[in-house]
Design a protein around this motif. Structure first.
Motif, PDB file in Angstrom:
ATOM      1  N   ASN A   9     -21.746  18.207   1.970  1.00  0.00           N
ATOM      2  CA  ASN A   9     -20.940  18.808   0.911  1.00  0.00           C
ATOM      3  C   ASN A   9     -21.295  20.289   0.903  1.00  0.00           C
ATOM      4  OD1 ASN A   9     -19.631  19.639  -1.408  1.00  0.00           O
ATOM      5  ND2 ASN A   9     -20.526  18.088  -2.738  1.00  0.00           N
ATOM      6  N   ARG A  93     -17.188  16.303   2.659  1.00  0.00           N
ATOM      7  CA  ARG A  93     -16.346  16.421   1.466  1.00  0.00           C
ATOM      8  C   ARG A  93     -15.462  17.648   1.640  1.00  0.00           C
ATOM      9  NH1 ARG A  93     -17.460  19.038  -4.269  1.00  0.00           N
ATOM     10  NH2 ARG A  93     -15.704  18.171  -5.428  1.00  0.00           N
ATOM     11  N   VAL A  95     -12.404  19.452  -0.395  1.00  0.00           N
ATOM     12  CA  VAL A  95     -11.807  19.393  -1.721  1.00  0.00           C
ATOM     13  C   VAL A  95     -10.303  19.154  -1.652  1.00  0.00           C
ATOM     14  CG1 VAL A  95     -11.226  20.806  -3.739  1.00  0.00           C
ATOM     15  CG2 VAL A  95     -13.581  20.681  -2.937  1.00  0.00           C
ATOM     16  N   ASN A 129     -16.057  24.372   2.654  1.00  0.00           N
ATOM     17  CA  ASN A 129     -15.991  23.019   3.203  1.00  0.00           C
ATOM     18  C   ASN A 129     -15.710  23.076   4.706  1.00  0.00           C
ATOM     19  OD1 ASN A 129     -14.084  21.739   0.362  1.00  0.00           O
ATOM     20  ND2 ASN A 129     -16.273  22.121   0.533  1.00  0.00           N
ATOM     21  N   ASP A 150     -11.078  15.063  -1.621  1.00  0.00           N
ATOM     22  CA  ASP A 150     -11.181  14.800  -3.054  1.00  0.00           C
ATOM     23  C   ASP A 150      -9.816  14.559  -3.689  1.00  0.00           C
ATOM     24  OD1 ASP A 150     -13.544  14.409  -4.336  1.00  0.00           O
ATOM     25  OD2 ASP A 150     -13.924  16.494  -4.821  1.00  0.00           O
ATOM     26  N   THR A 151      -8.765  14.926  -2.983  1.00  0.00           N
ATOM     27  CA  THR A 151      -7.412  14.730  -3.501  1.00  0.00           C
ATOM     28  C   THR A 151      -6.778  13.429  -3.013  1.00  0.00           C
ATOM     29  OG1 THR A 151      -6.624  16.066  -1.642  1.00  0.00           O
ATOM     30  CG2 THR A 151      -6.916  17.197  -3.737  1.00  0.00           C
ATOM     31  N   PHE A 180      -8.379  15.767  -8.574  1.00  0.00           N
ATOM     32  CA  PHE A 180      -9.601  15.937  -7.779  1.00  0.00           C
ATOM     33  C   PHE A 180     -10.615  14.873  -8.190  1.00  0.00           C
ATOM     34  CE2 PHE A 180      -7.351  19.921  -7.847  1.00  0.00           C
ATOM     35  CZ  PHE A 180      -7.409  20.340  -6.529  1.00  0.00           C
ATOM     36  N   HIS A 181     -11.844  14.990  -7.707  1.00  0.00           N
ATOM     37  CA  HIS A 181     -12.897  13.994  -7.932  1.00  0.00           C
ATOM     38  C   HIS A 181     -12.498  12.624  -7.388  1.00  0.00           C
ATOM     39  CE1 HIS A 181     -14.471  16.635 -11.439  1.00  0.00           C
ATOM     40  NE2 HIS A 181     -15.248  16.789 -10.384  1.00  0.00           N
ATOM     41  N   LEU A 183     -13.111  11.106  -4.592  1.00  0.00           N
ATOM     42  CA  LEU A 183     -14.170  10.329  -3.931  1.00  0.00           C
ATOM     43  C   LEU A 183     -14.998   9.585  -4.970  1.00  0.00           C
ATOM     44  CD1 LEU A 183     -15.154  13.014  -1.301  1.00  0.00           C
ATOM     45  CD2 LEU A 183     -14.126  10.785  -0.797  1.00  0.00           C
ATOM     46  N   SER A 184     -15.251  10.229  -6.100  1.00  0.00           N
ATOM     47  CA  SER A 184     -15.974   9.563  -7.179  1.00  0.00           C
ATOM     48  C   SER A 184     -15.157   8.409  -7.745  1.00  0.00           C
ATOM     49  CB  SER A 184     -16.296  10.569  -8.292  1.00  0.00           C
ATOM     50  OG  SER A 184     -16.891   9.928  -9.403  1.00  0.00           O
ATOM     51  N   GLU A 379     -20.773   9.864  -4.548  1.00  0.00           N
ATOM     52  CA  GLU A 379     -19.776  10.422  -3.638  1.00  0.00           C
ATOM     53  C   GLU A 379     -20.293  10.485  -2.205  1.00  0.00           C
ATOM     54  OE1 GLU A 379     -17.553  13.672  -6.371  1.00  0.00           O
ATOM     55  OE2 GLU A 379     -19.714  13.457  -6.669  1.00  0.00           O
TER      56      GLU A 379
END
Length: 402
Positions: A9, A93, A95, A129, A150-151, A180-181, A183-184, A379
């Motif tokens: 990351n 990762r 973004v 990234n 992440d999208t 976004f986020h 992956l979480s 993540e």
């Protein structure tokens, strides 16, 4: 020599990494670490397994440490600590995947060029990234480079959840809500599907609350709405980011305050949110410990926005079966969680505040129409799982989403 999957990351001044070995079809994390201060006084810190964290400053006597030098330090450390390490895949990762990428991809020259075209959509994240990908290719030339977006988890939104009320040509050019986020959210839903399959098939809201914060509506395993939009500025207030903002404020800053685009970017990304409102800190722990009214005001605003957005996501879902709280604040900030969740019985949320104070996994009362869970996100493991799956090295981390 162990075969290793490395996750990266990469940010502007730091690289977070984790190393995993595939052990009997499962991912076993070997190490976790970070290099801070890239471009300046760089410091390496890491821990192997459950050992204590160790650290050292990187040699900058000849040249400032860049991303490639930082990853060289990671490679040297892994080889020393693992008595040799064969990195066969590096998961990154990334973004922004733009409108095109809804799943991880093996990166080649053409794909890297396309990802670079998305830099204007995430100027504070995407360039770094991609610098991490290029550096990893130099350091691990035989390893597959895998971009995990992440999208991506949000890319199957219905049109009305993705668009803005602008002329259609802007949507076609890529001006749309990406979220976004991802992956979480994907990791949380995989775990939820594995541990609570009935809930996972229903209407789920996930609140990823940390220095970066957002919320996501998931219906039958698919993201149908997110509080973040075109950029990672939108939605909830965050540690240093403003969250939802009337675009007229930006026009005012340009016209009346004569601020440049760079100055506005710096204000909205780095000096707003909890930090800007409080004038004290972006850290919830600091604000909770403070006696200043501005600290209380910042926390109250954060709580009110989470509650408001929870209502909006539930309207989008048409109800709510499960609420998951995750991220540094969601997993640990007992008092903030209490403030967010109190007096929501009318909403179907009945909280066991004693369980909340003990940080238990389930903090809703038995019989609550909506189950409220605290789950730890990961993540890095999600990136490692994607990398392994793409390389056909193992079965999915837990049963994959259909």
């Amino acid at each position: 020599m162990a075969d290793i999957i490395l996750t990266i990351n990469a940010g502007s001044s730091s690289i977070k990494f984790a190393a995993y070995e595939i052990d009997q079809g499962k991912l076993a994390r070997l190490a976790l670490g970070e290099i801070d201060g890239i471009g300046g006084k760089a410091h390496f810190s890491a821990r192997k397994g459950n050992d204590e964290k160790t650290g050292f400053d990187l040699d900058q006597s000849h040249i400032a440490v860049d991303h490639r030098m930082a990853l060289t330090a990671v490679m040297d450390w892994l080889e020393k600590e693992q008595n040799g390490a064969n990195v066969i895949g590096v998961g990154h990762r990334v973004v922004h995947g733009g409108p095109d990428y809804c799943e991880p991809v093996l990166v080649d020259t053409a794909i890297l060029a396309q990802l670079r075209s998305f830099e204007p959509l995430a100027p504070l994240h995407q360039p770094y990234n991609l610098a991490g990908i290029e550096a990893a290719h130099d350091c691990f030339p035989k390893a597959a480079q895998v971009a995990c977006f992440d999208t991506a988890f949000h890319r199957r939104h219905p049109f009305i959840a993705d668009t803005y009320a602008l002329p259609r040509e802007y949507y076609d050019e890529g001006v749309r809500r990406y979220g976004f986020h991802g992956l979480s959210y994907e990791f949380i839903h995989r775990i939820l599907r594995h541990e609570e399959p009935v809930l996972a098939r229903g209407k789920v809201a996930v609140a990823h609350l940390g220095n970066g914060a957002s919320m996501c509506a998931i219906n039958s395993g698919k993201s149908v709405g997110s509080t973040m939009g075109f950029t990672a500025l939108d939605g909830l207030p965050m540690g240093t980011r403003c969250g939802q903002l009337d675009p007229g404020v930006v026009l005012y800053l340009m016209r009346e305050k004569k601020m440049s685009a760079d100055e506005i970017t710096d204000l909205l990304y780095k000096n707003s949110g909890l930090k800007g409102m409080s004038g004290i800190s972006n850290d919830v722990r600091d604000l909770e410990a403070s006696t200043e009214q501005s600290a209380k005001d910042a926390l109250d605003y954060f709580v009110s926005r989470v509650r408001r957005n929870l209502g909006g996501l539930c309207a989008e879902l048409g109800g709510l079966d499960c609420l998951v709280l995750t991220g540094g604040i969601g997993e640990n900030a007992v008092n903030v969680r209490k403030a967010i969740l109190q007096n929501l019985e009318w909403f179907g949320i009945q909280i066991d505040f004693a369980a909340n104070a003990r940080n238990e996994r389930i903090i809703s009362e038995k019989g609550s129409p909506t189950v409220v869970l605290i789950l730890k996100t990961d993540e890095e493991r999600m990136i490692a799982a994607h990398t392994a799956e793409l390389l056909n090295l193992k079965e999915p981390l837990v049963p994959a989403i259909a």
